[in-house]
Design a protein around this motif. Sequence first.
Motif, short mmCIF file in Angstrom:
data_model
loop_
_atom_site.label_atom_id
_atom_site.label_comp_id
_atom_site.label_asym_id
_atom_site.label_seq_id
_atom_site.Cartn_x
_atom_site.Cartn_y
_atom_site.Cartn_z
N GLY A 110 66.47 -14.34 -49.26
CA GLY A 110 67.30 -15.06 -49.76
C GLY A 110 67.53 -14.58 -51.39
N LEU A 111 68.12 -14.85 -52.33
CA LEU A 111 67.97 -15.08 -53.51
C LEU A 111 66.99 -14.80 -54.13
CD1 LEU A 111 70.21 -13.99 -56.17
CD2 LEU A 111 70.63 -16.23 -56.03
N SER A 112 66.21 -13.95 -54.89
CA SER A 112 65.23 -13.81 -55.96
C SER A 112 65.12 -14.69 -56.56
CB SER A 112 64.60 -12.85 -55.83
OG SER A 112 63.64 -12.73 -56.70
N ALA A 113 64.12 -15.96 -57.00
CA ALA A 113 64.92 -16.34 -58.92
C ALA A 113 64.14 -15.80 -59.77
CB ALA A 113 64.40 -17.93 -58.48
N GLU A 114 63.41 -15.41 -59.34
CA GLU A 114 62.91 -13.82 -61.07
C GLU A 114 64.05 -12.86 -61.13
OE1 GLU A 114 60.79 -14.50 -57.82
OE2 GLU A 114 59.54 -16.03 -59.14
N SER A 115 64.69 -12.39 -59.94
CA SER A 115 65.42 -11.51 -60.48
C SER A 115 66.62 -11.59 -60.36
CB SER A 115 66.36 -10.49 -59.04
OG SER A 115 64.94 -9.66 -58.80
N LEU A 116 66.89 -12.87 -60.39
CA LEU A 116 68.21 -14.13 -60.84
C LEU A 116 68.01 -13.93 -61.81
CD1 LEU A 116 71.18 -15.94 -61.18
CD2 LEU A 116 69.67 -17.39 -60.52
N GLU A 117 66.83 -14.37 -62.73
CA GLU A 117 66.82 -15.12 -64.20
C GLU A 117 66.33 -13.42 -65.38
OE1 GLU A 117 63.89 -17.68 -66.54
OE2 GLU A 117 62.57 -16.93 -65.51
N GLU A 118 65.53 -12.59 -64.30
CA GLU A 118 66.06 -11.11 -65.06
C GLU A 118 67.56 -10.74 -65.52
OE1 GLU A 118 64.13 -6.81 -64.36
OE2 GLU A 118 63.39 -7.94 -63.55
N PHE A 119 68.04 -10.28 -64.29
CA PHE A 119 69.83 -10.48 -64.44
C PHE A 119 70.30 -11.59 -65.73
CE2 PHE A 119 73.96 -10.88 -64.02
CZ PHE A 119 74.84 -10.29 -64.09
N LEU A 120 70.43 -12.82 -65.62
CA LEU A 120 71.03 -13.38 -66.57
C LEU A 120 70.21 -12.92 -68.21
CD1 LEU A 120 70.85 -16.77 -64.66
CD2 LEU A 120 73.02 -15.30 -65.11
N GLN A 121 68.94 -13.29 -68.34
CA GLN A 121 68.30 -12.40 -69.31
C GLN A 121 69.38 -11.39 -69.98
OE1 GLN A 121 64.77 -12.33 -68.82
NE2 GLN A 121 64.00 -14.58 -68.79
N GLN A 122 68.78 -10.71 -69.29
CA GLN A 122 69.51 -8.98 -69.79
C GLN A 122 71.21 -8.59 -69.99
OE1 GLN A 122 67.65 -5.96 -67.71
NE2 GLN A 122 64.95 -6.66 -67.57
N ASN A 123 71.83 -9.50 -69.20
CA ASN A 123 73.43 -9.37 -68.50
C ASN A 123 73.97 -10.25 -69.36
OD1 ASN A 123 72.78 -6.41 -67.21
ND2 ASN A 123 71.60 -7.77 -66.55
N THR A 124 73.88 -11.32 -70.06
CA THR A 124 74.73 -12.07 -70.23
C THR A 124 74.63 -12.58 -71.64
OG1 THR A 124 73.56 -14.18 -69.70
CG2 THR A 124 74.78 -12.98 -67.31
N GLU A 125 75.67 -13.59 -71.96
CA GLU A 125 75.23 -14.14 -72.60
C GLU A 125 76.59 -15.46 -73.31
OE1 GLU A 125 77.37 -12.05 -75.80
OE2 GLU A 125 79.24 -12.11 -75.24
N GLU A 126 75.83 -16.42 -74.01
CA GLU A 126 76.64 -18.06 -73.60
C GLU A 126 77.22 -17.70 -74.68
OE1 GLU A 126 76.19 -23.07 -74.48
OE2 GLU A 126 74.66 -21.94 -74.17
N ARG A 127 78.86 -18.10 -74.22
CA ARG A 127 79.70 -18.05 -75.33
C ARG A 127 81.07 -19.19 -75.89
NH1 ARG A 127 83.35 -12.79 -73.33
NH2 ARG A 127 81.56 -11.31 -73.34
N ASP A 128 81.41 -19.32 -77.01
CA ASP A 128 81.82 -20.66 -77.85
C ASP A 128 82.18 -21.61 -76.64
OD1 ASP A 128 81.12 -19.34 -80.27
OD2 ASP A 128 83.07 -19.14 -80.47
N ASP A 129 82.98 -21.05 -75.63
CA ASP A 129 83.15 -21.93 -74.79
C ASP A 129 82.00 -22.76 -73.75
OD1 ASP A 129 82.00 -20.09 -72.66
OD2 ASP A 129 84.18 -19.41 -71.74
N GLY A 130 80.87 -22.18 -74.33
CA GLY A 130 80.26 -23.14 -73.57
C GLY A 130 79.36 -22.60 -72.59
N PHE A 131 80.01 -21.20 -71.86
CA PHE A 131 79.75 -20.90 -70.20
C PHE A 131 79.15 -19.91 -70.13
CE2 PHE A 131 83.03 -23.21 -69.48
CZ PHE A 131 83.19 -24.16 -68.64
N CYS A 132 79.44 -19.54 -69.51
CA CYS A 132 77.99 -18.30 -69.07
C CYS A 132 78.66 -17.01 -68.79
CB CYS A 132 76.62 -18.10 -67.80
SG CYS A 132 75.43 -16.34 -68.08
N TRP A 133 78.83 -15.53 -69.82
CA TRP A 133 79.73 -14.73 -69.48
C TRP A 133 78.80 -13.34 -68.90
CZ3 TRP A 133 85.07 -14.46 -69.89
CH2 TRP A 133 85.93 -15.50 -70.52
N ASN A 134 79.21 -12.30 -67.92
CA ASN A 134 78.94 -11.26 -67.98
C ASN A 134 78.92 -9.92 -68.74
OD1 ASN A 134 78.08 -8.70 -67.11
ND2 ASN A 134 78.92 -9.62 -64.57
N LYS A 135 78.03 -9.76 -70.32
CA LYS A 135 78.91 -9.06 -71.15
C LYS A 135 79.41 -7.22 -70.35
CE LYS A 135 74.94 -9.29 -72.64
NZ LYS A 135 73.50 -9.18 -74.19
N ALA A 136 78.43 -6.99 -69.21
CA ALA A 136 79.26 -5.28 -68.56
C ALA A 136 80.97 -5.55 -68.54
CB ALA A 136 78.11 -5.33 -67.95
#
Length: 200
Positions: free
Chosen positions: A82-108
């Motif tokens: 099942g989904l790897s927690a480590e891979s999930l965290e790594e993806f979110l750290q490297q590819n996302t940002e929290e924007r003014d609306d308070g949600f997580c956005w995929n930068k790509a």
Amino acid sequence: FVSSVGKFVNQFEEEVSKYTGARYAIATVNGTSALHIALKLAGVSRNSDVITQSLSFVATCNAIRYCGAKPIFIDVDKSTLGLSAESLEEFLQQNTEERDDGFCWNKATNRKISACLPVHTFGFPVHINKIKTICDQYKILLVEDAAESLGSFYRGKHTGTNGELSALSFNGNKIITTGGGGMILTNNEYLAKEAKHITT
């Protein structure tokens, strides 16, 4: 009874609720429908992203696409399939940002990440506590694909009861079967009422 309503449907919902520990269980026509409605209730909409795993049955991705959203595929753990927690965290750290609306956005993709959809593959529970902690940190709603995991527990808690919503399946190849059929699990009264309204 071959019907979408009636005392036996209600009884089945109550028994599943009692067995899993979920406050509410709502019967659906099949597991894919349960996933689809759960994602819609979680706020997944057109042109958003949903994180899921790279090893799954196609229904998981179909449910995401039915909402008009796009799947993001993350690696799985060897130990759980099942989904790897480590891979999930790594993806979110490297590819996302929290924007003014308070949600997580995929930068790509420039799309909001609306939900995370791990699968308890073949009934093996993912490390759901770690995944939930990560999702909470990034303000991503957790929806569990527990289609194959009726009867599976993680640290004493039934799979499908950790996220905001989850889906079970009673297809012919599952732990118990009604020939077809599925179930949405949730502890949220409002979402349960909405699920019942939509599915009936």
